[in-house]
Design a protein around this motif. Structure first.
Motif, PDB file in Angstrom:
ATOM      1  N   UNK A 281       0.784  -1.304   0.008  1.00  0.00           N
ATOM      2  CA  UNK A 281      -0.106  -0.024   0.046  1.00  0.00           C
ATOM      3  C   UNK A 281       0.624   1.305  -0.134  1.00  0.00           C
ATOM      4  N   UNK A 282       0.197   2.363  -0.542  1.00  0.00           N
ATOM      5  CA  UNK A 282       1.085   3.539  -0.746  1.00  0.00           C
ATOM      6  C   UNK A 282      -0.084   4.698  -0.649  1.00  0.00           C
ATOM      7  N   UNK A 283       0.236   5.662   0.411  1.00  0.00           N
ATOM      8  CA  UNK A 283      -0.488   6.728   0.454  1.00  0.00           C
ATOM      9  C   UNK A 283       0.266   7.980   0.316  1.00  0.00           C
TER      10      UNK A 283
ATOM     11  N   UNK B 210       2.884   4.422 -12.330  1.00  0.00           N
ATOM     12  CA  UNK B 210       4.041   5.050 -11.987  1.00  0.00           C
ATOM     13  C   UNK B 210       4.195   4.864 -10.521  1.00  0.00           C
ATOM     14  N   UNK B 211       3.477   4.900  -9.728  1.00  0.00           N
ATOM     15  CA  UNK B 211       3.882   4.806  -8.255  1.00  0.00           C
ATOM     16  C   UNK B 211       4.260   3.453  -8.216  1.00  0.00           C
ATOM     17  N   UNK B 212       3.632   2.498  -8.671  1.00  0.00           N
ATOM     18  CA  UNK B 212       4.025   1.175  -8.301  1.00  0.00           C
ATOM     19  C   UNK B 212       5.474   0.878  -8.740  1.00  0.00           C
TER      20      UNK B 212
ATOM     21  N   UNK C 105      10.419   5.268  -3.520  1.00  0.00           N
ATOM     22  CA  UNK C 105       9.218   5.763  -2.634  1.00  0.00           C
ATOM     23  C   UNK C 105       9.033   4.487  -1.668  1.00  0.00           C
ATOM     24  N   UNK C 106       8.717   5.096  -0.270  1.00  0.00           N
ATOM     25  CA  UNK C 106       8.792   4.004   0.479  1.00  0.00           C
ATOM     26  C   UNK C 106       7.421   3.304   0.800  1.00  0.00           C
TER      27      UNK C 106
ATOM     28  N   UNK D 192      17.673   2.038  -3.435  1.00  0.00           N
ATOM     29  CA  UNK D 192      17.575   1.873  -4.787  1.00  0.00           C
ATOM     30  C   UNK D 192      18.722   1.486  -5.502  1.00  0.00           C
ATOM     31  N   UNK D 193      19.821   2.089  -5.124  1.00  0.00           N
ATOM     32  CA  UNK D 193      20.963   1.484  -5.769  1.00  0.00           C
ATOM     33  C   UNK D 193      21.501   0.455  -5.598  1.00  0.00           C
TER      34      UNK D 193
END
Ligand SMILES: Nc1ncnc2c1ncn2[C@@H]1O[C@H](COP(=O)(O)OP(=O)(O)OP(=O)(O)O)[C@@H](O)[C@H]1O
Ligand SMILES: Nc1ncnc2c1ncn2[C@@H]1O[C@H](COP(=O)(O)OP(=O)(O)OP(=O)(O)O)[C@@H](O)[C@H]1O
Ligand SMILES: [Mg+2]
Ligand SMILES: [Mg+2]
Lengths: 281, 335, 396, 326, 335
Positions: free
Chosen positions: B10-12, B43-45, B53-54, B72-73
């Motif tokens: 989930x992401x908000x 894009x968010x996914x 993005x956390x 990410x790296x």
């Protein structure tokens, strides 16, 4: 229709250049006057001239013969350069943290930094004097470099933070994905995009450090360590009350010229559209 | 080289819930395409997978390891951003080489070779010395792709990488990407697109997203032939599937029937349905005829070659029996 | 020992000092470095205070203005005993001004007193005497100014002095008040005497000059501005220190050879006399000095009659040693010095001794009151009344 | 004030371990902020604390270390005389202090207002493309580049009523009918100081605003051109909002500077009641008069005034502390 | 309301010649579509027409008046930028309303209505209060379109306005734009796209650009059916036209013959040509079969429905005789 259009365009151009001329004249006139004065001597000083009447380099000669002016110039160059480099280094990194990393107490921290600039310089003089003697850097250029951070650092941090905030997030993200560390992001990605801000703050800070008088007077005691503004204040005429006006003007011209050159060199970096073409949106 | 698993992710953004619990597995070496309406969270996914993005809650696994917190790296990804995100102050060459120069032990020569290979592939060799602002939109997009492929990642993330390319180049690049995928069969690719052709041709599997949730995951043909909701049926395929409800659908024992434009044939008379031509579009190879027949949206019939029907003509159409999709009131297919 | 001496003296002054130090080095074997300071006296004073407050041991000997000694008395060592053998040769008033509670804080380098500069040529042209009272000066100035202006010399003013609100105005005003018999603001015993009729009369007289014989801008003049107007030939009279004498005789000065000096005019009425404010510079030894003996030696050397004589010859500074005013070598080098002896007879010290550490503030209260009066901001009587209260508050 | 403020990133929910990216960034942030904080703590923290401490003592420069704590006495003191009369002493009861406050505020307001307006105009001019722009940019900085101690004296020279070139110029051009002693007359002293300050610091404003202008993306001006937005409107609706952050920072630093104005007035009109500002007054007490403690109290009050102003400014001006972060 | 004429228009950036002499007439009320390879100068040409960029030489006329020097705001245009160029500090609503608020005599209410109508049309009603940076790529693009259509210009310039939209939305928006054009039949529209369907369906006429020059201007069908160069033939239509040269072409008396995938039929045997299947793509409605037959690029055959051919199969194909395009050595058609 085209004719009147062109006329309007022409008027606009003329007005624009008139404005440029006014701005330049107002800015430069006192300096021009200083140059004029620097060629005068004796009672001529008290006479009003708009154009050069006499041309004597005597004042310039006395600037270099009194005290240790060349040495003072070098000191100023060294102190101002190191101060600015140090301030920019600290400020660029700090402003990255302040503008791009979200953490608790960030605004409080920014306010604290600003608070440093809220105290009158003369009021910190005594305390700073103690600190400097305690650190054992009294009467060295480091005393000045150190004390100048009190006014250069808050300024550079704030300005750079403001500018860094506006850089597109996507570009930073691309760099993160490319494996760039925060340090690399700052040096290789952000700094080149912030040239206008860096050059501007750098120049403004450089000039402040270059022209600072009170600290320089207090924290250095020998001609070998003093900077130019103090040296100018030390320039003197033949006797107690006589202000050696022509010599002071000559010295001011001498110290202003490098600054003008500096501006001429660096202003090229104040260009627009550095971030153009990077992102859509 | 990596399999990716999302568990109830989930992401908000503040109060806005964007990803609302996604479960998904992308196999090692798989080519996964995300499709879905604009703003559904593709894009968010992708950004969650990249680690930019956390995730607000849930778990993300790479090769079975939870990577929720991994930088990410360290995930071994390369990404093409929807907004390009080029470094504006670097030339095309520098843009593409930047990631490589940061890696240790890469020689100058090697970097040059890799950049040039990518540049050749994308036909941007002659722009290597330009700045992004001196490029056209499509050229910028190609630089963004090039930047990703000069690196040597385990996972490729593409966010609409071809949207600004012309048809020919798009096909060519698409094929290059397909080739890339074939050559590096270990590399997992996740690809966001709005282009039906890209989705259908490139994907091993397609994931249809809707409003922050996974609607269906399957091979292109599965989705095309047996969509498991009205939404997927309507989303996959161009032109859009025609939906007919009400009495006409009841005849098929369904709440709604769906039939694609290419599965309708115009018959001289005695068709199952009839309608008035309101508009025709000639695309060259084929043409679309739009019919008004009392449905919410006009029904589209796809014909080979050029259409000769004119607005106002009344025509009869028949669906190909075996291609009719029947849906219940909940939008689920009746099989 | 290695000593440091700080001085705000000017170019040639420093050169002279260096040559003296070289002599001193030969005699005593101590080396001395000069720390030059900007010539602004208030900058110097602030700086010295800070250094002394912080116990700065980098400076051994300070060059101090007459009015500073009492304010910094605590931080300088007592030179009374060391100087005792030589004290008699100097003007007592000078020694007195440097003595605080019986402690000699500094030894004199040279002294200073202002004079009235006047234009010989103009006085001759209009057949006037050198004025001996302020009223006369006003009338003469007005007359010459009017006449000259009628002839087209529109730039000419009658009198220029130091009217800016700063220490210089205290000096000027003290002369006016004192010359009218109005006392010394605060007397040696600490009584505040400024609020008296004579002082009021003096200030009223001075206020009447502004905008008539003196330009309004005089309210912003210091020594240099006044000299500027004078040296361009645009003033009939000027009140200034001796330094202007040599400069006004420069080749390019419009007044070269056309002027002379006289004691400042006297006031009117009872107790009227000519007076001149005592200036001058001194040498003091820091109590934080690590080499107090050597430093004392240096201070005494610089205050010695020999050194003062060399200074008088090289620098035209007024010596504090009485005998030097009749010394031929000195008079040959600085003929005007003869004229100054008379002026010097009338020298009044500023009330720095009775006010001690509060002198600066007292002085600023005084010059503010005077400046207000000159610029028409309240009458002399009112301003002096307020001043008295303020001074009482300050000195309790 | 350093480490404990750098807590966890707020956006992350409790259950989640902090992501490495976030961690790395917070770690970097801490590393980046630390040297600056240390530098400032030493260079400013101690002196500030000392000054504030002295303001509560009876310190004088003659006896700095023997100072005794006297509480608020330097600020306000209420004494009942034997006669029964109550008198108020201390900085806050001193009318000349309030006069200085008024002068300072007045000065800061007008100087910053004009500097902002003129700085904006200059910046806009410099932002335009024209031949010789580089030289004009350098020329424009000259006022800022001349040391204050010099330029202040230069102006006092130029403003002189007798041999000042400005009076001469004014009379030649017919703007003045007689020479004015600008710095001497109370009515014009403030004006003169303002003129010099504006002349001197407009370049600072202009340069910062210029940098802000340069950072605005060009393409939105194209959009505005297409939208038919008149240049004047473009300025108010696009340029101004977008340079606002830079402008706000420039203004805040200028206001801080203006509120602390010292050297210019010290040189130009050191003792005129019409221009005496808080800094000048406090300098006088600190170093010229024997009132170190009172001067410290005045400095502290000035600090408080500036702090209040800054907080108001940031609050009312909606200065944004967050933005491009992630 | 404006006809636009370009006379030998050229544009260079420094030493780079981008537009190399374009002559073009766009009639009043016409819908003109620019297509061409990425980087050929479409956006530049649009910017020249808008007046954002000065033309280096040549003449630009609006309604017969030379407007070379006329400011963009005076040309009565609205434009959708390829890079969106949204005002970053304004909400979506303000972005869209900005142009209107400046026009005199527009009431608040009227503005609101117009913005909301456009927002509804583009399905961005719920984002009106957001800032651009809080939007997805497609949403931003829609805001950019919305900004253009709330105004009431004489000329619309669209630079790839739909590239980031999903298929459904793209069709819907395309239809809205077509409607807009119908309603405001006075308004001239110039539209850059890479999408064949958009070009074919929207355009009154298509202008094919190549490397800064106009290659052909004509109605969609003209271009599709009688391209006047190999380039245009290859550019219009998807999949790309197959080109066969050498001996096989000589049989048709041509240097090169072109035949579209949909005009090839697979015949049991005895076809004109034969080749080996190297790849097939199933798009659902139809499928592409790629054949290796000694030509430079594989030959594509388009089949209805799903293909059953596998790589390695040898098939025979025949072109439909009347659909064969023949070109001479210079690439010009032989008719
Ligand atoms: N400022 C510039 N300097 C140099 N070359 C430029 C500049 N701007 C554009 N170009 C070049 O001009 C050519 C045409 O650019 P333009 O943006 O018009 O292409 P386009 O047809 O819109 O392409 P696309 O479909 O990719 O958007 C490109 O090759 C581009 O690299
Ligand atoms: N910072 C943000 N704050 C609030 N909402 C946001 C933010 N960023 C994105 N959103 C919203 O999240 C949703 C998903 O955005 P996302 O960019 O993932 O869409 P998308 O599927 O990529 O769409 P598109 O196809 O248009 O690119 C959108 O509705 C968008 O408005
Ligand atoms: Mg997206
Ligand atoms: Mg383009």
């Amino acid at each position: 229709m085209t004719a009147s259009f062109d006329l309007w365009k022409l008027t606009k151009r003329v007005l624009f250049y008139a404005l440029v001329v006014v701005i330049v004249v107002v800015s430069v006139f006192p300096f021009y006057y200083a140059i004029l004065t620097s060629f005068k001597a004796g009672t001529d000083l008290f006479r009003i001239n708009y154009w050069p009447t006499s041309f004597s380099l005597a004042n310039y000669q006395s600037v270099f013969s009194q005290g240790a002016f060349p040495r003072n110039l070098l000191n100023s160059v060294f102190v101002a350069t190191v101060t600015v480099l140090l301030a920019l280094f600290l400020a660029v990194t700090a402003s990255f943290a302040l503008s791009r990393v979200r953490f608790r107490g960030r605004s409080l921290l920014l306010m604290t930094i600003l608070a440093v600039s809220m105290f009158p310089q003369i009021a910190v003089l005594a305390g700073l004097f103690e600190v400097i003697r305690f650190l054992g850097i009294y009467n060295t250029p480091w005393a000045l470099i150190f004390s100048y951070t009190i006014f250069t650092l808050p300024f550079t941090v704030w300005v750079l933070t403001t500018f860094m905030r506006d850089l597109p997030v996507e570009i930073e993200e691309a760099a993160i994905v490319d494996g760039a560390s925060p340090w690399v992001i700052i040096t290789r990605v952000f700094m080149p995009l912030m040239w206008p801000a860096l050059v501007t703050t750098g120049l403004l800070a450089f000039i402040s450090a270059w022209n600072e008088f009170l600290f320089a007077l207090t924290f250095t005691v020998s001609n070998q360590t003093r900077t130019v503004p103090v040296a100018i204040a030390l320039l003197s005429g033949g006797s107690q009350y006589e202000i050696p006006w022509g010599i002071i003007m000559a010295a001011s011209v001498i110290v202003t010229v490098p600054l003008v050159a500096l501006v001429l060199i660096f202003q090229r970096k104040i260009v627009s559209g550095l971030t153009a073409g990077g992102v859509k949106g | 080289m990596a399999s990716i698993e999302l568990r109830n992710v989930r992401k908000s953004f503040g109060a806005v819930n964007v990803i609302k619990g996604v479960d998904l597995e992308v196999k090692k070496g798989e080519f996964m395409v995300f499709v879905g309406p604009s703003g559904c969270g593709k894009s968010t996914l992708l950004r969650l997978i990249s680690g930019l993005e956390d995730i607000t809650s849930g778990e993300m696994l790479f090769d079975g390891q939870v990577v929720n917190a991994l930088a990410p790296s360290k995930r071994g990804i390369a990404m093409v951003f929807q907004s390009y995100a080029l470094y504006p102050h670097m030339t095309v060459y520098e843009n593409m080489a930047f990631g490589l120069t940061l890696e240790k032990g890469k020689g100058k020569e090697e970097i040059r070779q890799r950049v040039e290979r990518a540049a050749d592939m994308l036909q941007i060799r002659q722009y290597l010395d330009r700045l992004p602002k001196q490029l056209s939109g499509g050229q910028r997009q190609r630089v963004a792709i090039g930047r990703a492929i000069t690196r040597d990642p385990k996972v490729f993330l593409f966010d609409e990488p071809l949207s600004n390319l012309d048809a020919a180049l798009r096909v060519a690049t698409r094929i290059e990407i397909a080739k890339l995928h074939e050559e590096m069969h270990d590399v997992t690719m996740i690809y966001v697109t709005h282009d039906q052709v890209e989705a259908m041709t490139l994907a091993d599997r397609i994931c249809v997203l809707r409003d922050g949730l996974v609607e269906q995951v399957g091979t292109p043909m599965e989705l095309y032939e047996s969509p498991n909701s009205v939404f997927v049926a309507g989303f996959i395929g161009s032109p859009k599937m025609n939906f007919i409800s009400g009495d006409k659908a009841s005849a098929f024992n369904a709440d709604t029937v769906g039939i694609r434009g290419e599965h309708l044939t115009i018959v001289p008379d005695n068709g199952v349905w009839s309608g008035t031509v309101i508009h025709t579009e000639n695309l060259g190879a084929d043409s679309y005829v739009y019919l008004e027949m009392g449905t919410e949206e006009p029904v589209v019939v796809r014909l080979d070659g050029t259409s000769t029907y004119k607005s106002g003509d009344v025509v009869h159409i028949s669906p190909m029996e075996d291609k009719v999709h029947r849906f219940d009131a909940a939008g689920k297919p009746i099989r | 020992a290695d000593l440091s001496i700080v001085s705000g003296d000017t170019g040639t002054g420093l050169q002279f000092l260096q040559s003296e130090l070289d002599l001193f080095a030969q005699e005593s074997g101590h080396t001395v470095t000069i720390v030059p300071m900007p010539s602004s006296t208030s900058d110097q004073f602030g700086q010295y205070r800070l250094w002394l407050a912080a116990g700065n041991s980098d400076i051994d000997v300070y060059n101090t203005d007459v009015i500073w000694a009492p304010q910094l008395a605590d931080q300088f060592i007592d030179l009374t005993d060391a100087f005792a053998p030589y004290a008699g040769e100097h003007f007592p008033s000078v020694i007195e001004s440097q003595t605080v509670n019986g402690k000699l804080v500094a030894v004199p380098a040279f002294t200073d007193a202002p004079a009235l500069y006047y234009r010989k040529d103009l006085l001759e042209k209009y057949n006037k005497e050198v004025p001996t009272t302020w009223v006369e000066l006003r009338q003469t100035a007005q007359e010459i100014m009017d006449a000259e202006r009628a002839e087209g010399n529109s730039e000419l003013w009658g009198f220029v002095f130091q009217g800016n609100a700063y220490e210089g105005l205290t000096c000027n005003a003290l002369e006016w008040v004192n010359s009218y018999g109005g006392g010394q603001i605060i007397e040696a015993d600490g009584t505040i005497s400024i609020n008296n009729e004579n002082a009021v009369a003096a200030l009223e007289e001075a206020a009447s000059w502004v905008g008539t014989i003196a330009p309004e801008g005089v309210l912003a003049y210091g020594e240099e501005e006044a000299r500027g107007v004078w040296q361009l030939g645009n003033a009939v009279f000027m009140r200034n220190w001796p330094y202007a004498y040599a400069l006004s005789n420069n080749d390019d000065a419009a007044v070269k050879g056309k002027f002379d000096v006289a004691p400042l005019p006297a006031g009117e009425g009872e107790g009227a006399k000519s007076s001149a404010t005592l200036g001058g510079w001194n040498w003091a030894v820091s109590s934080y000095s690590t080499e107090p003996e050597a430093a004392t030696e240096l201070a005494l050397f610089l205050a010695s009659p020999e050194s003062q004589k060399r200074r008088a010859i090289a620098q035209n500074n007024l010596p504090t040693v009485q005998s030097l005013y009749t010394d031929e070598e000195v008079l040959a080098a600085a003929p005007f010095m003869g004229a100054w002896e008379a002026i010097f007879q009338n020298a009044v010290p500023r009330p720095s001794a009775p006010t001690q550490a509060n002198y600066n503030e007292a002085s600023s209260l005084f010059w503010s009151a005077v400046h207000n009066t000159l610029s028409g901001n309240g009458s002399a009587a009112e301003n002096l009344e307020v001043l008295e209260i303020d001074l009482e508050d300050l000195l309790q | 004030m350093t480490s404990e403020t750098l807590g966890a990133p707020v956006a992350v929910a409790k259950a989640q371990p902090r992501s490495e990216l976030m961690q790395q960034r917070v770690r970097a942030a801490r590393l980046f902020l630390l040297p600056m904080m240390i530098a400032l703590a030493i260079v400013a923290g101690w002196p500030l604390a000392r000054s504030i401490y002295f303001s509560f003592t009876d310190a004088t420069l003659n006896d700095l270390y023997g100072a005794e704590w006297i509480g608020f006495g330097n600020y306000l003191q209420i004494r009942v005389l034997e006669s029964g009369r109550t008198i108020y002493r201390g900085v806050l009861a001193d009318p000349s202090w309030w006069n200085a406050v008024w002068n300072t505020v007045r000065f800061a307001f007008w100087s910053v207002l004009w500097e902002t307006i003129l700085g904006m105009i200059v910046a806009l001019v410099l932002n335009a493309e024209f031949k010789g722009r580089g030289i004009v940019r350098a020329a424009i900085l000259i006022p800022w580049a001349i040391p204050t101690i010099v330029s202040a004296r230069m102006w006092s020279w130029m403003l002189n009523d007798q041999f000042g070139i400005l009076n001469d110029l004014g009379m030649r051009l017919g703007l003045l009918d007689r020479a004015v002693a600008w710095t001497a007359t109370p009515d014009t002293a403030m004006f003169a100081v303002l003129v010099v300050d504006i002349w001197k610091t407009t370049p600072f404003m202009a340069l910062l605003i210029l940098a802000g202008l340069q950072m605005i993306p060009k393409d939105i001006y194209e959009a505005a051109d297409i939208d038919g937005v008149h240049p004047v409107k473009q300025f108010f609706r696009i340029t101004l909002p977008l340079v606002r952050p830079a402008l706000m920072v420039a203004i805040i630093f200028r206001v801080l500077d203006a509120l602390r104005i010292f050297d210019l007035i010290y040189v130009l009109t050191p003792n005129s009641a019409a221009t005496k500002t808080m800094s000048v007054m406090s300098q006088e007490n600190l170093f010229q008069f024997n009132k170190f403690a009172e001067g410290s109290a005045q400095s502290t009050l000035l600090f408080l005034l500036i702090a209040i102003f800054t907080i108001l400014y940031i609050w009312l001006g909606k200065v944004n502390f967050d933005g491009g972060d992630r």
